[in-house]
Design a protein around this motif. Structure first.
Motif, short mmCIF file in Angstrom:
data_model
loop_
_atom_site.label_atom_id
_atom_site.label_comp_id
_atom_site.label_asym_id
_atom_site.label_seq_id
_atom_site.Cartn_x
_atom_site.Cartn_y
_atom_site.Cartn_z
N ASN A 25 1.56 -27.11 16.22
CA ASN A 25 2.53 -27.49 15.19
C ASN A 25 2.27 -28.89 14.65
N ALA A 26 1.11 -29.43 14.94
CA ALA A 26 0.71 -30.69 14.33
C ALA A 26 -0.06 -30.45 13.02
N GLU A 27 -0.23 -29.17 12.62
CA GLU A 27 -1.06 -28.82 11.47
C GLU A 27 -0.28 -27.95 10.48
N ARG A 28 -0.67 -28.02 9.22
CA ARG A 28 -0.09 -27.16 8.17
C ARG A 28 -1.10 -26.09 7.78
N GLN A 29 -0.69 -24.84 7.88
CA GLN A 29 -1.57 -23.71 7.55
C GLN A 29 -1.89 -23.65 6.07
N GLU A 80 -9.18 -19.97 2.19
CA GLU A 80 -8.98 -18.58 2.56
C GLU A 80 -9.75 -18.23 3.84
N GLU A 81 -10.97 -18.67 3.94
CA GLU A 81 -11.78 -18.36 5.11
C GLU A 81 -11.22 -19.03 6.36
N GLU A 82 -10.76 -20.27 6.23
CA GLU A 82 -10.20 -20.98 7.38
C GLU A 82 -8.88 -20.35 7.82
N GLU A 83 -8.07 -19.94 6.85
CA GLU A 83 -6.79 -19.35 7.19
C GLU A 83 -6.98 -17.99 7.87
N ARG A 84 -7.88 -17.19 7.34
CA ARG A 84 -8.17 -15.89 7.97
C ARG A 84 -8.64 -16.10 9.41
N ALA A 85 -9.50 -17.09 9.61
CA ALA A 85 -10.01 -17.36 10.95
C ALA A 85 -8.89 -17.80 11.88
N ARG A 140 -0.99 -19.08 -1.05
CA ARG A 140 -0.63 -17.92 -1.88
C ARG A 140 -1.17 -16.61 -1.31
N LEU A 141 -2.12 -16.70 -0.39
CA LEU A 141 -2.74 -15.50 0.16
C LEU A 141 -2.24 -15.14 1.54
N THR A 142 -1.34 -15.92 2.11
CA THR A 142 -0.94 -15.68 3.51
C THR A 142 -0.46 -14.27 3.77
N PRO A 143 0.45 -13.67 2.97
CA PRO A 143 0.86 -12.29 3.26
C PRO A 143 -0.31 -11.30 3.24
N ASP A 144 -1.25 -11.49 2.31
CA ASP A 144 -2.42 -10.61 2.25
C ASP A 144 -3.25 -10.74 3.52
N LEU A 145 -3.49 -11.99 3.93
CA LEU A 145 -4.33 -12.23 5.10
C LEU A 145 -3.66 -11.74 6.38
N LEU A 146 -2.34 -11.85 6.46
CA LEU A 146 -1.63 -11.33 7.62
C LEU A 146 -1.84 -9.83 7.76
N ALA A 147 -1.67 -9.10 6.66
CA ALA A 147 -1.85 -7.65 6.71
C ALA A 147 -3.29 -7.29 7.05
N GLU A 148 -4.23 -8.06 6.54
CA GLU A 148 -5.65 -7.75 6.74
C GLU A 148 -6.14 -8.10 8.14
N THR A 149 -5.42 -8.95 8.85
CA THR A 149 -5.83 -9.33 10.21
C THR A 149 -4.97 -8.65 11.28
N GLY A 150 -4.17 -7.66 10.87
CA GLY A 150 -3.49 -6.82 11.85
C GLY A 150 -2.05 -7.12 12.13
#
Length: 315
Positions: free
Chosen positions: A132-136, A141-146, A175-185
């Motif tokens: 919680n010391a970081e902001r997502q 996009e690549e870093e967030e997916r990872a 702006r892509l967080t919901p997409d990436l959540l669904a794509e990573t399970g």
């Protein structure tokens, strides 16, 4: 001399920018359904166990932030992992209350026995970033997916359950967080606080993602830390909110979450008041007036409800 301004000539956009994740539908016009055992109000505890980098990054403050290393504020937050969470866990055990435990995966390196204590009692583990010391929302996009994939894999490897849900540290999204959540399970998010019912979100690949209500007012950080509400007033607010939502739920099913952080409510004088309010909620559960559950169980129930609902009921 310049011509006078003509308001009729001002060009305003016809529609403000939006997210297109779901349509507007007022709470008064919704598909009706029930929670298990006919309950109309689902209640859950969102219990945040978090770890913060020493000498770097973000964190809630009990006193004015100092240049790093900020020993005062870091030590206050660490009290939650060393003392507060264990006191809260004892209380949850005494009342037989499940939690949705929001986990920073850095805890597996710092104090793995704390995460294991919640996993061992059967609590749902929910992804909550690495620290919680970081902001997502600042990631590519690549870093967030990872990040999403690493956190999911780490929780599954260490605790034997892959998280279905996610809450971003500091509710920070791209702006892509919901997409990436669904794509990573992941099957649901707690980031959105726009409603009192779960809402199905659109994603770019057509994947299923539910927004389960997460409280930004029934939450100890904004109320106790930001607004400096004392613990008795906070707990009175929780009871008032609960009783009013019970009344409202006679007309339609609702969700009430309570967000807690052990470095705040785990302080002894606050825990004393929390003990009373959680006892109130537990008695309502024992009387069959509510479904006391976890966010993941809510999302799973909504999948079953949506499968039997008329077409378009949750679009």
């Amino acid at each position: 001399m310049s011509a006078p301004h003509d308001p009729a000539r001002t060009r305003w956009p016809e529609r403000l920018p939006g997210h297109d994740r779901f349509d507007y539908r007022p709470i008064t016009r919704r598909h009706d359904y029930a929670w298990p055992n006919g309950a109309r109000l689902a209640v859950y505890l969102g219990f945040n166990i978090e770890h913060f980098a020493f000498g770097d990054g973000l964190g809630a403050c009990i006193g004015p932030a100092s240049p790093h290393p900020d020993v005062l504020n870091h030590g206050w937050r660490e009290y939650g992992n060393r003392v507060g969470a264990w006191r809260c866990l004892q209380l949850f055990d005494q009342l037989g209350l499940p939690t949705g435990t929001l986990v920073n995966t850095a805890l597996y390196d710092h104090c793995p026995e704390l995460v294991q204590a919640f996993a061992a009692r059967g609590d749902e583990l929910i992804g909550h970033g690495h620290s919680n010391a970081e902001r997502q929302g600042q990631l590519s996009e690549e870093e967030e997916r990872a990040l999403l994939q690493r956190c999911r894999d780490r929780i599954e490897r260490e605790s034997g359950q892959a998280p279905a849900g996610w809450l971003s540290p500091w509710i920070s999204e791209s702006r892509l967080t919901p997409d990436l959540l669904a794509e990573t399970g992941y099957t649901y998010t707690l980031n959105w606080c726009h409603d009192d019912q779960p809402m199905r979100m659109r994603t770019r690949g057509g994947g299923r993602l539910w927004a389960v209500p997460y409280p930004q007012e029934l939450n100890d950080i904004p109320m106790i830390v930001a607004r400096q509400m004392d613990s008795r007033a906070f707990c009175d607010m929780v009871v008032d909110n609960f009783e009013e939502m019970l009344t409202q739920s006679q007309a339609q099913p609702l969700v009430m979450g309570l967000a807690l952080h052990p470095y705040i409510v785990g302080q002894p004088y606050r825990l004393r008041h929390l003990r009373e309010v959680l006892g109130h909620l537990a008695r309502a559960r024992d009387e069959g007036r509510v479904w006391f559950t976890t966010p993941g169980a809510i999302a799973r129930h909504m999948e079953a409800v949506a499968a039997d609902a008329p077409a378009g009921a949750f679009d």
